[in-house]
Design a protein around this motif. Sequence first.
Motif, mmCIF file in Angstrom:
data_model
loop_
_atom_site.group_PDB
_atom_site.id
_atom_site.type_symbol
_atom_site.label_atom_id
_atom_site.label_comp_id
_atom_site.label_asym_id
_atom_site.label_seq_id
_atom_site.Cartn_x
_atom_site.Cartn_y
_atom_site.Cartn_z
ATOM 1 N N ARG A 2 -8.393 6.547 1.011
ATOM 2 C CA ARG A 2 -8.640 7.975 1.193
ATOM 3 C C ARG A 2 -7.356 8.782 1.001
ATOM 4 O O ARG A 2 -7.360 9.844 0.352
ATOM 5 N N THR A 3 -6.249 8.286 1.519
ATOM 6 C CA THR A 3 -4.963 8.967 1.354
ATOM 7 C C THR A 3 -4.585 9.068 -0.109
ATOM 8 O O THR A 3 -4.124 10.117 -0.589
ATOM 9 N N GLU A 31 0.851 -1.182 0.000
ATOM 10 C CA GLU A 31 0.000 0.000 0.000
ATOM 11 C C GLU A 31 0.893 1.240 0.000
ATOM 12 O O GLU A 31 1.813 1.351 0.819
ATOM 13 N N GLU A 51 -6.880 11.668 -1.934
ATOM 14 C CA GLU A 51 -6.539 13.045 -1.586
ATOM 15 C C GLU A 51 -5.229 13.473 -2.229
ATOM 16 O O GLU A 51 -5.084 14.619 -2.679
ATOM 17 N N SER A 100 -6.749 -0.871 3.318
ATOM 18 C CA SER A 100 -7.478 -0.090 4.320
ATOM 19 C C SER A 100 -8.266 1.013 3.631
ATOM 20 O O SER A 100 -7.838 1.545 2.600
ATOM 21 N N VAL A 101 -9.379 1.373 4.232
ATOM 22 C CA VAL A 101 -10.146 2.514 3.730
ATOM 23 C C VAL A 101 -9.326 3.787 3.890
ATOM 24 O O VAL A 101 -9.362 4.680 3.034
ATOM 25 N N ALA A 102 -8.554 3.873 4.972
ATOM 26 C CA ALA A 102 -7.698 5.039 5.176
ATOM 27 C C ALA A 102 -6.680 5.167 4.051
ATOM 28 O O ALA A 102 -6.373 6.281 3.599
ATOM 29 N N GLY A 103 -6.152 4.020 3.580
ATOM 30 C CA GLY A 103 -5.215 4.050 2.473
ATOM 31 C C GLY A 103 -5.856 4.539 1.191
ATOM 32 O O GLY A 103 -5.255 5.319 0.436
ATOM 33 N N LEU A 143 1.360 5.110 0.671
ATOM 34 C CA LEU A 143 0.706 6.102 1.508
ATOM 35 C C LEU A 143 1.388 7.467 1.496
ATOM 36 O O LEU A 143 0.864 8.415 2.080
#
Length: 415
Positions: free
Chosen positions: A152-153, A121, A156, A147-150, A123
């Motif tokens: 999103r990163t 991933e 963005e 990950s959902v956070a990944g 990031l």
Amino acid sequence: MTDSLTIPPERIDWRTKGLWWPGPAISLEEFAALRPGLFDGAFTWPLMVADQAAIAHNIDTMARFCARHGLEFAPHGKTTMAPSLFAAQLRAGATAISVATAGQALACRALGVPEVLLANELLDPVPLRWAAEQVEQGFGFACFVDSVAGVRTMAEAIASVPGDRPVRVLAELGHPGGRTGCRTVAELTEVARAAVEAPRIELAGVAAYEGGLPDAEAAGRYLDEVREAVRHLAAQGLLAEEVVVTAGGSKYFDVVADRLAGSWLPGHRLRTVLRSGAYVSHDDGVYREWTPFRRIPGEGSLDAALQVWAQVISTPEDGLAIIGMGKREAPYDEGLPTPQRVRSLDGTLRPATGLRTRAVNDHHAYVEVAAGAEVVPGELICFGLSHPCTSFDKWQVIPVVADDHTVVDLIRTYF
């Protein structure tokens, strides 16, 4: 071996580890054209070498294995980071090179590798924006997400990059106690849905890594779960018509072929991509014992291609020889170097019977010498190695030797 990639000009001089070249710098090509003998004075000890025939055999063997089983091949470049070997792998049918880090992806792009699979991933916003810019220019790039956070990163980071071509991702399913990857199908589904809904991101498929599992049976159970997870994502409408499923270290690629190859996803065009990397040099240790070809001998075999030649520098007591080779020159994380042959002071070769490496320091190896065996200072010992991934990174230039110990090429690594 390098005709399909763009390789920076490199030169041989006093900075080149293992080569004895005190005079004016010359290019790698000029040095190789001299066809120096390994023992004729152009090298100093210790020195890691690669066997020409073994590397060619290994590349051909895996290309044939993949072709027989309908697998695409994206061999892991982290093993060698050597453009000459990348070029040979691509010419043999590989469709991409896998990497582990953003820096390795950057190196591959600079070398002209047409497609890169980053098997992690990503990031860091700066490399993410770079990747999106390169995709806009036609670079084939994909990375993992778990990950959902990944997700999103990523979204963005690339939002400010001009253009509209999406960055491709593969949702990764791991296993308990393993490395990266979602631990459940529910988590995988959540990540996949986030990728589908995110702007400028395209869900290309599913990734897995089975190499850390204890045996082929465990790898098979895990890959069965991967296959069912892919079917679940398809049933949820999260997968496009073309679906990439990728797996494959160097221990269980036969299991990957058995469980993930073929047409098992109705309504989709399935691309099963193998990522094995250590095969290119194989070894005389961990992969000699773990290679799938021990389970499927009718499918082929691999040959160990890397050795380190090192000099006996002291025999300070009975039963002990100190060798000028250590952790800076040879891998030690998956087993110590194994003495194979001794080159006597008169140039004759003999088996290294009765010799065993018991420990290594930074630049010294402690070799036990059994009763009845003998080595003397100045003799050379050829050591077999265990674990390619911690062999190549110790050498910027690796001589390629023919059967008669003539150096016919030089491998340049970029770690």
